[in-house]
Design a protein around this motif. Structure first.
Motif, PDB file in Angstrom:
ATOM      1  N   LYS A   1     -11.193  -5.970 -10.610  1.00  0.00           N
ATOM      2  CA  LYS A   1      -9.566  -6.607 -10.531  1.00  0.00           C
ATOM      3  C   LYS A   1      -8.644  -5.332 -11.181  1.00  0.00           C
ATOM      4  N   LYS A   2      -9.189  -4.417 -12.383  1.00  0.00           N
ATOM      5  CA  LYS A   2      -8.778  -3.842 -13.628  1.00  0.00           C
ATOM      6  C   LYS A   2      -8.244  -2.625 -12.277  1.00  0.00           C
ATOM      7  N   GLN A   3      -9.066  -2.358 -11.384  1.00  0.00           N
ATOM      8  CA  GLN A   3      -9.247  -1.195 -10.058  1.00  0.00           C
ATOM      9  C   GLN A   3      -7.909  -1.131  -9.240  1.00  0.00           C
ATOM     10  N   ALA A   4      -8.107  -2.971  -8.847  1.00  0.00           N
ATOM     11  CA  ALA A   4      -6.536  -3.013  -8.045  1.00  0.00           C
ATOM     12  C   ALA A   4      -5.479  -3.352  -8.750  1.00  0.00           C
ATOM     13  N   ILE A   5      -5.210  -3.625  -9.981  1.00  0.00           N
ATOM     14  CA  ILE A   5      -3.920  -2.886 -10.402  1.00  0.00           C
ATOM     15  C   ILE A   5      -3.767  -1.987 -11.230  1.00  0.00           C
ATOM     16  N   GLU A   6      -4.829  -0.671 -10.738  1.00  0.00           N
ATOM     17  CA  GLU A   6      -4.022   0.191 -11.291  1.00  0.00           C
ATOM     18  C   GLU A   6      -3.408   0.686  -9.732  1.00  0.00           C
ATOM     19  N   ASN A   7      -4.759   0.645  -8.628  1.00  0.00           N
ATOM     20  CA  ASN A   7      -3.875   0.933  -7.309  1.00  0.00           C
ATOM     21  C   ASN A   7      -2.394   0.718  -7.239  1.00  0.00           C
ATOM     22  N   ILE A   8      -2.272  -0.749  -7.758  1.00  0.00           N
ATOM     23  CA  ILE A   8      -0.463  -1.324  -7.937  1.00  0.00           C
ATOM     24  C   ILE A   8       0.397  -0.362  -8.946  1.00  0.00           C
ATOM     25  N   LYS A   9      -0.245  -0.249  -9.527  1.00  0.00           N
ATOM     26  CA  LYS A   9       0.353   1.254 -10.106  1.00  0.00           C
ATOM     27  C   LYS A   9       1.106   2.457 -10.058  1.00  0.00           C
ATOM     28  N   ARG A  10      -0.411   2.684  -9.237  1.00  0.00           N
ATOM     29  CA  ARG A  10      -0.395   4.387  -8.488  1.00  0.00           C
ATOM     30  C   ARG A  10       0.726   4.284  -7.563  1.00  0.00           C
ATOM     31  N   PHE A  11       0.550   2.982  -6.558  1.00  0.00           N
ATOM     32  CA  PHE A  11       0.973   2.913  -5.462  1.00  0.00           C
ATOM     33  C   PHE A  11       2.748   3.130  -5.821  1.00  0.00           C
ATOM     34  N   MET A  12       3.227   2.358  -6.992  1.00  0.00           N
ATOM     35  CA  MET A  12       4.393   2.153  -6.818  1.00  0.00           C
ATOM     36  C   MET A  12       4.927   3.443  -7.897  1.00  0.00           C
ATOM     37  N   ASP A  13       4.162   4.396  -8.589  1.00  0.00           N
ATOM     38  CA  ASP A  13       4.698   5.727  -8.390  1.00  0.00           C
ATOM     39  C   ASP A  13       4.658   6.692  -7.417  1.00  0.00           C
ATOM     40  N   VAL A  14       3.788   6.394  -6.747  1.00  0.00           N
ATOM     41  CA  VAL A  14       3.894   7.152  -5.053  1.00  0.00           C
ATOM     42  C   VAL A  14       5.045   6.810  -4.291  1.00  0.00           C
ATOM     43  N   PHE A  15       5.859   5.282  -4.320  1.00  0.00           N
ATOM     44  CA  PHE A  15       6.326   5.325  -3.491  1.00  0.00           C
ATOM     45  C   PHE A  15       8.009   5.114  -3.967  1.00  0.00           C
ATOM     46  N   LYS A  16       7.905   5.641  -5.447  1.00  0.00           N
ATOM     47  CA  LYS A  16       9.077   6.090  -6.469  1.00  0.00           C
ATOM     48  C   LYS A  16       9.181   7.791  -5.617  1.00  0.00           C
ATOM     49  N   ASN A  17       8.547   8.370  -6.341  1.00  0.00           N
ATOM     50  CA  ASN A  17       8.713   9.512  -5.201  1.00  0.00           C
ATOM     51  C   ASN A  17       8.955   9.961  -3.506  1.00  0.00           C
ATOM     52  N   TYR A  18       8.111   8.819  -2.930  1.00  0.00           N
ATOM     53  CA  TYR A  18       8.563   9.147  -1.798  1.00  0.00           C
ATOM     54  C   TYR A  18      10.845   8.171  -0.875  1.00  0.00           C
ATOM     55  N   LEU A  19      11.035   7.428  -1.963  1.00  0.00           N
ATOM     56  CA  LEU A  19      12.064   7.269  -2.110  1.00  0.00           C
ATOM     57  C   LEU A  19      12.973   8.524  -2.241  1.00  0.00           C
ATOM     58  N   VAL A  20      12.599   9.445  -3.232  1.00  0.00           N
ATOM     59  CA  VAL A  20      13.660  10.201  -3.597  1.00  0.00           C
ATOM     60  C   VAL A  20      13.556  11.258  -2.707  1.00  0.00           C
ATOM     61  N   THR A  21      12.379  11.625  -1.996  1.00  0.00           N
ATOM     62  CA  THR A  21      11.968  12.337  -0.664  1.00  0.00           C
ATOM     63  C   THR A  21      12.667  12.065  -0.143  1.00  0.00           C
ATOM     64  N   THR A  22      13.134  10.748   0.356  1.00  0.00           N
ATOM     65  CA  THR A  22      13.265   9.871   1.639  1.00  0.00           C
ATOM     66  C   THR A  22      14.818  10.662   1.522  1.00  0.00           C
ATOM     67  N   TYR A  23      15.430   9.727   0.865  1.00  0.00           N
ATOM     68  CA  TYR A  23      17.359  10.050   0.004  1.00  0.00           C
ATOM     69  C   TYR A  23      17.686  11.850   0.011  1.00  0.00           C
ATOM     70  N   ALA A  24      16.806  12.032  -0.660  1.00  0.00           N
ATOM     71  CA  ALA A  24      17.371  13.129  -0.735  1.00  0.00           C
ATOM     72  C   ALA A  24      17.637  13.911   0.700  1.00  0.00           C
ATOM     73  N   GLY A  25      16.970  13.945   1.776  1.00  0.00           N
ATOM     74  CA  GLY A  25      16.991  14.485   2.989  1.00  0.00           C
ATOM     75  C   GLY A  25      17.834  13.804   3.796  1.00  0.00           C
ATOM     76  N   VAL A  26      18.151  12.328   3.720  1.00  0.00           N
ATOM     77  CA  VAL A  26      18.996  12.390   4.428  1.00  0.00           C
ATOM     78  C   VAL A  26      20.586  12.063   3.777  1.00  0.00           C
ATOM     79  N   PHE A  27      20.894  12.466   2.586  1.00  0.00           N
ATOM     80  CA  PHE A  27      22.120  13.072   1.952  1.00  0.00           C
ATOM     81  C   PHE A  27      22.345  14.392   1.642  1.00  0.00           C
ATOM     82  N   THR A  28      21.760  14.873   3.178  1.00  0.00           N
ATOM     83  CA  THR A  28      21.969  16.127   3.217  1.00  0.00           C
ATOM     84  C   THR A  28      23.061  15.802   5.229  1.00  0.00           C
ATOM     85  N   GLN A  29      22.946  14.840   4.985  1.00  0.00           N
ATOM     86  CA  GLN A  29      23.981  14.314   6.217  1.00  0.00           C
ATOM     87  C   GLN A  29      24.877  14.251   6.106  1.00  0.00           C
ATOM     88  N   TYR A  30      25.114  13.656   4.716  1.00  0.00           N
ATOM     89  CA  TYR A  30      27.098  13.019   4.512  1.00  0.00           C
ATOM     90  C   TYR A  30      28.191  13.550   4.400  1.00  0.00           C
TER      91      TYR A  30
END
Length: 225
Positions: free
Chosen positions: A96-125
């Motif tokens: 269970k501890k490992q599963a919780i750690e995995n969820i925390k890690r996912f949140m961190d990389v998902f945040k960074n993924y959103l940043v990269t995705t949005y940054a690319g899209v904003f070049t089209q403004y």
């Protein structure tokens, strides 16, 4: 996914300058969306020289101007719904501890993924015209869809809905977008569900981590979802 990505690009471009607000009104979902739009795009216009010199500067702008108003943790939980449901039923403490750690890690990389995705899209403004839904009373609702329409000369109108959620501090933040009836989170959840089931969460985390580290690309250079 190709059609959805095009709609997503349109959805993100809905964040166009429409107010002169200096402070974000987090207690009003309609004002929040418009004011974050203004703040983000004024920064993009102000930093054009830096962006031209280094496209990665767009990630800095997204992190500083946009990310504080995106509830990426809640979005992560929505995407990981099936995994979290299974994690809750785990009885072994270490597992269970490992599963919780995995969820925390996912949140961190998902945040960074959103940043990269949005940054690319904003070049089209390119100064698209945006019509926002008129603000109205939402009562006791904890989730509101702020409706908008993008108007671009020579192209069909695109209807966009920004899903915003009120947290425990009564502050509103965006967590999803609906473009032409398609939910960003639902699409991402569907895309990752099979991979998560077949390859496991650590594979998914590594996959998103690699995507989040891709360089920002301007329109016409190719691109990544």
């Amino acid at each position: 996914m190709g059609k959805f990505v095009n709609l997503l690009i349109g959805a993100l471009l809905v964040l166009a300058p429409v107010t002169q607000a200096a402070q974000i009104e987090l207690d009003d979902p309609f004002a929040m969306v418009q004011q974050v739009a203004d703040k983000t795009f004024k920064r993009i216009e102000k930093d054009q020289e830096q962006i031209i010199a280094d496209k990665e500067h767009l990630k800095v702008i997204v992190e500083q101007e946009l990310l504080p108003y995106i509830d990426y943790k809640y979005a992560s939980y929505r995407v990981l719904a099936s995994y979290i449901q299974k994690a809750r039923s785990i009885e072994d403490p270490q597992e269970k501890k490992q599963a919780i750690e995995n969820i925390k890690r996912f949140m961190d990389v998902f945040k960074n993924y959103l940043v990269t995705t949005y940054a690319g899209v904003f070049t089209q403004y390119t100064d698209q015209t945006v019509i926002f839904e008129q603000a109205h009373e939402v009562g006791d609702a904890n989730v509101v869809v702020v409706k908008t329409t993008i108007k671009d000369p020579g192209k069909p109108d695109i209807d966009i809905g920004f899903k915003v959620r009120k947290d425990n501090n009564n502050n509103w933040r965006a967590y999803d977008m609906i473009a032409e009836g398609i939910s960003l989170l639902d699409a991402k959840q569907s895309e990752l569900h099979g991979i998560l089931r077949q390859e496991g969460i650590e594979y998914v985390i590594d996959l998103l981590d690699k995507k989040s580290k891709l360089p920002v690309q301007f329109r016409g250079e190719g691109g990544n979802e």
